[in-house]
Design an enzyme around this catalytic site. Structure first.
Site, PDB file in Angstrom:
ATOM      1  N   ASP A  38       0.849  -1.184   0.000  1.00 35.07           N
ATOM      2  CA  ASP A  38       0.000   0.000   0.000  1.00 35.07           C
ATOM      3  C   ASP A  38       0.893   1.244   0.000  1.00 35.07           C
ATOM      4  OD1 ASP A  38      -1.518   2.272   1.069  1.00 35.07           O
ATOM      5  OD2 ASP A  38      -3.093   0.824   1.518  1.00 35.07           O
ATOM      6  N   ALA A  40       0.227   4.463   0.203  1.00 41.27           N
ATOM      7  CA  ALA A  40      -0.092   5.463   1.220  1.00 41.27           C
ATOM      8  C   ALA A  40       0.510   5.075   2.575  1.00 41.27           C
ATOM      9  CB  ALA A  40      -1.605   5.634   1.333  1.00 41.27           C
ATOM     10  N   ASN A  89      10.926  -9.709   4.351  1.00 35.94           N
ATOM     11  CA  ASN A  89      10.133  -9.666   5.577  1.00 35.94           C
ATOM     12  C   ASN A  89       8.635  -9.831   5.309  1.00 35.94           C
ATOM     13  OD1 ASN A  89       9.497  -8.739   8.485  1.00 35.94           O
ATOM     14  ND2 ASN A  89       8.438  -7.230   7.211  1.00 35.94           N
ATOM     15  N   SER A 137      10.490 -18.233  10.930  1.00 35.72           N
ATOM     16  CA  SER A 137       9.854 -18.317  12.251  1.00 35.72           C
ATOM     17  C   SER A 137      10.295 -19.614  12.906  1.00 35.72           C
ATOM     18  CB  SER A 137       8.335 -18.307  12.077  1.00 35.72           C
ATOM     19  OG  SER A 137       7.679 -18.680  13.262  1.00 35.72           O
ATOM     20  N   TYR A 190       0.198 -21.838   8.452  1.00 39.56           N
ATOM     21  CA  TYR A 190       1.331 -20.944   8.686  1.00 39.56           C
ATOM     22  C   TYR A 190       2.618 -21.750   8.851  1.00 39.56           C
ATOM     23  CZ  TYR A 190       4.151 -17.226  10.773  1.00 39.56           C
ATOM     24  OH  TYR A 190       5.140 -16.313  11.037  1.00 39.56           O
ATOM     25  N   LYS A 194       5.992 -21.548   6.405  1.00 41.09           N
ATOM     26  CA  LYS A 194       7.302 -21.158   6.933  1.00 41.09           C
ATOM     27  C   LYS A 194       8.322 -22.286   6.811  1.00 41.09           C
ATOM     28  CE  LYS A 194       6.653 -16.851   8.085  1.00 41.09           C
ATOM     29  NZ  LYS A 194       7.425 -15.744   7.497  1.00 41.09           N
TER      30      LYS A 194
END
Length: 258
Positions: A38, A40, A89, A137, A190, A194
């Site tokens: 994004d 902004a 990241n 992670s 997740y 990872k």
């Protein structure tokens, strides 16, 4: 063409990425790019850092959008000719409220395939002695996958990135067919995303070790520790002055901690 050293941090308008940009601005003797999906929000983050006396640059980058990746690659190539630090990241943790098939698709699409696509675009631009860090992670440790058979596939010495990607696609398919537990993947999308990212890191380093001419490039996956961010609902406490110093290399295949 600029001879400045260049550092790029993906997904860095907030949380860990923002803190890494801040740390780099303090210690890195070069140009630091804060990137975000994004524009902004990314520009707001840059302005926030400028108010603290830092001067990162901004460029829009959505790691799930091929056009966005290519636009960023062309900008770096045309403006600087290469880069020296790439910190992958950008990542997600899909809501557990979503159907498990959607969790699988979303986590793997961003955390694994998005990072892979950024790497494939930017790796040719890495200069000699460049460093790449993939933010993984503790969830990305191999023993988080219940099936020994699947573990062996991930650590097969003949595994290629192409075959790893097929393995990740199989996980999505197995989840869609409600076979993820029966096939030994476990219940966490997740975790699988990872583990895939950590496996990818190992394969990437192997390829850099073998490439000619040799560029002396190092790739590591790291676990950032317990961090207070939006992703974990801000339940953890921020440890250390900057997250950069709290990162630890992921223990890929050791015993699980007690």
């Amino acid at each position: 063409m600029s001879l400045n050293q260049i550092a790029v941090v993906t997904g860095s308008n907030k949380g860990i990425g923002y803190a890494i940009v801040k740390g780099l601005c303090e210690k890195f003797k070069g140009i630091v790019y804060l990137t975000a999906r994004d524009s902004a929000k990314g520009l707001a983050a840059v302005n926030s850092l400028k108010q603290l006396g830092f001067n990162p640059l901004f460029h829009q980058l959505d790691i799930t959008d091929e056009n966005s990746i290519n636009a960023f690659k062309d900008h770096i190539k045309t403006t600087y000719g290469g880069l020296d630090i790439l910190i992958n990241n950008a990542g997600v943790a899909a809501s557990h409220d979503l159907p498990k098939e959607e969790q699988a698709k979303y986590n793997v699409r961003v955390n694994y395939f998005g990072t892979l696509n950024v790497c494939e675009a930017l790796f040719p631009l890495l200069r000699n002695n460049a460093k790449v860090i993939n933010i993984s992670s503790s969830a990305g440790r191999l023993q988080r996958i219940p099936s020994t058979q699947l573990q062996n596939k991930f650590k097969d010495k003949n595994l290629t990135i192409s075959n790893l990607s097929k393995l990740m696609e199989k996980y999505i398919k197995d989840t869609k067919e409600d076979r993820n537990e029966a096939e030994g993947w476990g219940t966490s999308a997740y975790v699988v995303s990872k583990v895939g990212l950590t496996a990818l890191t190992n394969l990437q380093q192997n390829l850099f070790n073998e490439e000619k001419p040799y560029r002396n490039i190092y790739v590591n996956s790291v676990h950032p520790g317990s961090v207070k961010t939006d992703m974990n609902k801000k339940e953890s406490e921020l440890k250390g002055k900057y997250l950069w110093f709290d990162c630890r290399i992921v223990d890929w295949d050791g015993p699980m901690p007690q």
